[in-house]
Motif scaffolding. Structure first.
Motif, PDB file in Angstrom:
ATOM      1  N   LEU B  57       4.862  -2.513  14.287  1.00 27.35           N
ATOM      2  CA  LEU B  57       4.438  -1.604  13.217  1.00 27.35           C
ATOM      3  C   LEU B  57       3.184  -2.119  12.504  1.00 27.35           C
ATOM      4  O   LEU B  57       2.344  -1.325  12.052  1.00 27.35           O
ATOM      5  N   CYS B  60      -0.261  -0.703  13.151  1.00 33.07           N
ATOM      6  CA  CYS B  60      -0.382   0.690  12.688  1.00 33.07           C
ATOM      7  C   CYS B  60      -0.833   0.732  11.235  1.00 33.07           C
ATOM      8  O   CYS B  60      -1.261   1.781  10.744  1.00 33.07           O
ATOM      9  N   HIS B  61      -0.685  -0.375  10.539  1.00 28.48           N
ATOM     10  CA  HIS B  61      -1.102  -0.456   9.132  1.00 28.48           C
ATOM     11  C   HIS B  61      -2.226  -1.469   8.985  1.00 28.48           C
ATOM     12  O   HIS B  61      -2.296  -2.199   7.994  1.00 28.48           O
ATOM     13  N   THR B  75       9.616   4.037   6.455  1.00 28.96           N
ATOM     14  CA  THR B  75       8.638   5.060   6.828  1.00 28.96           C
ATOM     15  C   THR B  75       9.242   6.429   6.515  1.00 28.96           C
ATOM     16  O   THR B  75      10.291   6.789   7.059  1.00 28.96           O
ATOM     17  N   THR B 133      -0.557   5.172   6.689  1.00 28.83           N
ATOM     18  CA  THR B 133       0.383   5.988   7.467  1.00 28.83           C
ATOM     19  C   THR B 133      -0.269   7.249   8.028  1.00 28.83           C
ATOM     20  O   THR B 133      -0.083   7.581   9.207  1.00 28.83           O
ATOM     21  N   ILE B 140       2.234   5.360  14.897  1.00 26.61           N
ATOM     22  CA  ILE B 140       3.551   5.188  14.267  1.00 26.61           C
ATOM     23  C   ILE B 140       4.590   6.044  14.992  1.00 26.61           C
ATOM     24  O   ILE B 140       5.734   5.623  15.186  1.00 26.61           O
ATOM     25  N   THR B 155       4.512   5.202   3.861  1.00 27.31           N
ATOM     26  CA  THR B 155       5.307   4.015   4.181  1.00 27.31           C
ATOM     27  C   THR B 155       5.384   3.154   2.929  1.00 27.31           C
ATOM     28  O   THR B 155       4.408   3.062   2.180  1.00 27.31           O
TER      29      THR B 155
END
Lengths: 246, 246
Positions: B57, B60-61, B75, B133, B140, B155
């Protein structure tokens, strides 16, 4: 505090007691402490108290009686207008005329809205969200004179409660919760998760009143119909374009 | 309670204390009491605790350290999948494959997110929203295995605080508040409303560090650039299409 959250109910009938100005300010000051993207605060709140303005706003919300009855109505708007003006007079070229920026601003506005609601409820006020805001955004823009860069995203009526309804049901927590990855639902799981909801007296009555066979049909055929959703989708996308976000 | 809201700060560093399961459940139970359109609860919450999932994850951030460091990441997703399944097995034809339905579900998810955050903070936890997000929704979706009808919208990382930062500034309340109708801002008003923010030591340092002339340029040229916003707008609209909302 967590009990206030757990025991809350939507309140649709208010006494004629005005909301004291210092209480309202206190609630809003608490509200704007919600998280905001990059501390940009890309939202605005329009306060409606005036009877003439309530008259104009009510039809935008399908004449739901709360708008005229509540002492205060708050319209929460995604707002890049103020931020853009600040950029422009500070030798900075804003690049917020796009869909992502609308979503960013809408998120900002919604977190503030919910924070305001929690603050209001902690002060003994009752609140009701009006989902009609996104259906009738174009009309609300006219009534509240929202400029380019501003889109209303939700509306909350508030006042001192004049009713004490039973708390409404929720699905079991497990219905909305997924551990680590999304586990799609089997037919059996769906039946089980919605069983209590379907068996509630008020929902059985609701199905009958509407002349339907199942509770789900009340949603698809009466309350949230495909044709309406498609109509309002087009309208809302048009609003995003007109307000400079597409 | 209102003081908890007023004094809150975003927390980005957490102790290694796990969040007790009953505390987490309590917070989530309080969260789902937030208002939801027609009581449809068109959202889901995916819980990340597993180290291997945090590894997946984090990119993704943009590898913000909170994702790996926080004991729990939540999330919040707009989710019509569960509702659609329920409709389909109850002889009802869902009409929620459109933009309005996405917005409805996103609003639902965001109100729950903020309610969960307030509940968490009332229990002594610290939270941080991740705006990334909506930039990286497609990645995600892959990591969390979100099916058609489900789009991540925000998120939140949470854990027991391991820092006590100063509270960040906000614009004066009047900056975001409009009485009855939106009053557009004059140059003088904008200058006045942003004066304190611009004069803060940390913001002056921020301008210098980034080699810019004005604070606004830090936003437009460094933090939230037009090209990035346009790139991620396209991606996000692609996600809405792929997940069945356009």
């Amino acid at each position: 505090m967590i009990d206030i959250l757990k025991n809350r109910k939507t309140i649709r009938k208010y006494t004629n007691q005005a909301i004291e100005e210092d209480v309202l300010i206190d609630i809003l000051e608490a509200g704007v402490r919600a998280s905001t993207t990059g501390n940009m605060q890309v939202y605005s709140i329009v306060v409606t108290k005036d009877d003439a303005m309530k008259e104009k706003l009510a039809p935008c919300h399908f004449n739901q009686p709360m708008v005229k009855q509540a002492p205060v109505t708050l319209t929460f708007c995604a707002d890049f207008n103020r931020f853009n003006l600040w950029c422009q007079q500070n030798n900075a070229e804003p690049g917020y005329d796009n869909f992502l920026s609308f979503v960013t601003a809408a998120i900002d506005a919604l977190l503030v809205a919910q924070n305001v609601c929690v603050a209001a409820e902690s002060k003994g006020l009752g609140i009701c969200y009006l989902g009609t805001t996104t259906y009738m955004a174009d009309k609300i823009i006219d009534v509240l004179k929202l400029p380019n860069g501003v889109v209303p995203i939700t509306t909350v009526t508030l006042g001192y409660p004049d009713e004490d309804p039973a708390q409404i049901d929720r699905l079991p927590l497990e219905a909305v919760l997924h551990q680590e990855t999304y586990k799609d639902y089997t037919q059996e799981q769906i039946s089980k998760l919605y069983a209590t909801k379907e068996s509630l007296e008020e929902n059985i009555a609701f199905v009958k009143e509407n002349g339907k066979e199942t509770l789900a049909q009340v949603f698809t055929d009466v309350r949230y119909k495909k044709a309406d959703n498609e109509h309002f989708s087009k309208q809302l996308l048009g609003v995003l374009k007109a307000q400079g976000f597409m």
